[in-house]
Design an enzyme around this catalytic site. Structure first.
Site, PDB file in Angstrom:
ATOM      1  CB  VAL A  14      -0.971  -0.011   1.208  1.00 39.16           C
ATOM      2  CG1 VAL A  14      -1.832   1.240   1.200  1.00 39.16           C
ATOM      3  CG2 VAL A  14      -1.845  -1.256   1.169  1.00 39.16           C
ATOM      4  CG  ASP A 201      -8.594  -8.201   7.809  1.00 35.18           C
ATOM      5  OD1 ASP A 201      -7.697  -7.351   7.967  1.00 35.18           O
ATOM      6  OD2 ASP A 201      -9.462  -8.116   6.919  1.00 35.18           O
ATOM      7  CE  LYS A 205     -10.213  -5.032   6.688  1.00 41.05           C
ATOM      8  NZ  LYS A 205     -10.162  -5.979   5.578  1.00 41.05           N
TER       9      LYS A 205
HETATM   10  N1  HSE Z   1      -6.465  -9.230   3.939  1.00 46.37           N
HETATM   11  C1  HSE Z   1      -7.537  -8.326   3.795  1.00 46.37           C
HETATM   12  C2  HSE Z   1      -8.555  -8.894   2.826  1.00 46.37           C
HETATM   13  C3  HSE Z   1      -7.170  -6.972   3.291  1.00 46.37           C
HETATM   14  O1  HSE Z   1      -8.362  -9.981   2.275  1.00 46.37           O
HETATM   15  O2  HSE Z   1      -9.583  -8.275   2.646  1.00 46.37           O
HETATM   16  C4  HSE Z   1      -6.533  -6.129   4.334  1.00 46.37           C
HETATM   17  O3  HSE Z   1      -7.369  -5.987   5.449  1.00 46.37           O
END
Ligand code: HSE
Length: 435
Positions: A14, A201, A205
């Site tokens: 990124v 992950d 979020k």
């Molecule tokens: N690894 C994450 C995904 C992206 O596959 O959406 C970064 O948060």
């Protein structure tokens, strides 16, 4: 013409994308802004690593303190990932009077209280659009466009890797292992995919979306997080037969008692609904606002340039505010007076459930199972018996329940597990009709 300097911490995928846009799109940015953005310094761990984009060598440093605390650099962009030293550097930058842009969801989900508080105290910007759902500008939508709404619920597909795996399992009948191996081959999934496939992950979020929606930042440890590793091709086949698809859905809402209902788990959604049609590595978020009604956004949830696009949105907005002398205009979470909502126990959640039993095919088995469900207040909506499954030594019986309290359902399943006629563990997938 005014120039605003930007310092970049981290030159991974990124970071390289952000450097590329600031340098290669300088004219476009100046046309839009009326002033210029300059990449002043980039901190990378390894100066000679091979990268998709290499900024000029004279910008590179291995010392983050060339950027953090540097009075010539008002905007610090943290794209290192991980908890430390990212936490220390972000706090230091804010304390030094710098504005911070980050994409680090794990950092904010873990140390958000401290970091958001520091941003408020120091009156600095802390922007994190790229931390949730990649290119989709959902943070801005919640903080600004929908700010006058009481948010009723947020639903999301927030992880591209798992959505890709589930799409392949749905459309092509792949096993989880085969679909994961393919995602790794394509470079979507990490060598250690735990964070994605176990749901962490997406859960990170979800905590951030929840904080923006309701002003209360929950901890991942306080709610139900379930990944996709136990799903089997049979689940997808049965879901299809019932008119559903399976997605890893993030959900948060506030119940009538003011408790936060927040959960992340494989979820059966009606085929044809907006969320059910979000496939591959795409992400999507649906927000239900009291005044706005339903807002649905979908887009690339990961990848170099989509994520860089979101980071750039934050950099540009911060630079504009700086230029007009009004940064920060909006607190990091969109709430000046945050609150702490109690998290509803998963036991108290009420949902419909999809249950897959494997049983010996003999008289009375179905009656025993339905008897146990009935005695725990669980009403059956549909039943289908499938052919004999040699792998599990029994026939598969799929039951769709009406809405029930989760605690009652789990108690009933524990009781049913004692039946001699069950030849394999029962599988449970939650059903959501709303999206
Ligand atoms: N690894 C994450 C995904 C992206 O596959 O959406 C970064 O948060």
């Amino acid at each position: 013409m005014t120039t605003i300097n930007v310092g970049l911490l981290g030159l991974g995928t990124v970071g390289s994308g952000v450097a590329k846009i600031i340098i290669e799109e300088a004219n476009l940015l100046t046309q839009k802004l009326g002033f210029s953005l300059k990449l002043a310094k980039v901190c990378a761990r390894n100066l000679s690593a091979s990268r998709a984009y290499n900024p000029p060598a004279d910008l590179l440093t291995t010392d983050p303190m060339d950027i953090v605390g540097n009075p010539d650099i008002p905007i610090v962009v943290e794209l290192m990932g991980g908890l430390e030293p990212a936490r220390t550097l972000v706090l230091k930058a804010l304390s030094s009077g710098q504005h911070v842009v980050t994409a680090n969801k794990a950092l904010l989900a873990t140390h958000g209280q401290e970091i958001f508080q520091k941003a408020l105290e120091t009156s600095r910007e802390l922007k994190f659009e790229a931390a949730v759902a990649g290119a989709i500008p959902i943070i801005r939508v919640l903080k600004e466009g929908l700010t006058a709404n009481r948010i009723q619920s947020v639903f999301g597909i927030l992880n591209g890797t798992t959505n890709h795996i589930l799409t392949r399992m749905t459309q092509d009948g792949l096993t989880f292992q085969a679909a994961l191996a393919e995602a790794q081959e394509f470079g979507y999934a990490e060598a250690d995919p735990t964070n994605d496939v176990e749901g962490f992950d997406a859960a990170h979020k979800l905590t951030l979306l929840t904080a923006l929606a309701y002003g209360s930042l929950p901890k991942v440890a306080d709610f139900h997080v379930e990944g996709i590793t136990k799903l089997e091709p049979e689940d997808f086949a049965a879901a299809a037969e019932f008119g559903y698809v399976i997605k890893l859905l993030a959900i948060s809402t506030v119940d009538q008692d003011g408790r936060l209902e927040i959960r992340l788990h494989p979820t059966m959604l009606p085929k044809g609904s907006l969320m059910a049609e979000v496939n591959g590595v795409m992400n999507a978020v649906m927000v239900r606002g009291e005044a706005s009604g339903d807002i649905f956004l979908s887009g690339a949830g990961a990848g170099m340039m989509p994520t860089a696009s979101a980071v750039m949105g934050d950099i540009v907005e911060t630079a504009r505010d700086l230029r007009s002398g009004s940064a920060p205009q909006v607190p990091a979470l969109g709430w000046r007076n945050a609150q702490t909502l109690a998290v509803k126990s998963q036991d108290d959640v009420r949902l419909a459930y999809f249950l897959r039993f494997t049983v010996i095919d003999k008289p009375g088995v179905l009656a025993a199972i339905s008897g146990i469900l009935g005695s725990h207040n669980i009403s059956i909506a549909r039943v289908v018996q499938k052919d004999h499954d040699p792998k599990r030594g029994g026939v598969v019986v799929v039951i769709l329940t009406h809405e029930a309290r989760e605690k009652d359902l789990l108690t009933a399943l524990a009781e049913a597990a004692k039946l001699d006629s069950l030849t394999a563990p029962t599988r449970l997938i939650r059903v959501e009709k709303l999206v």
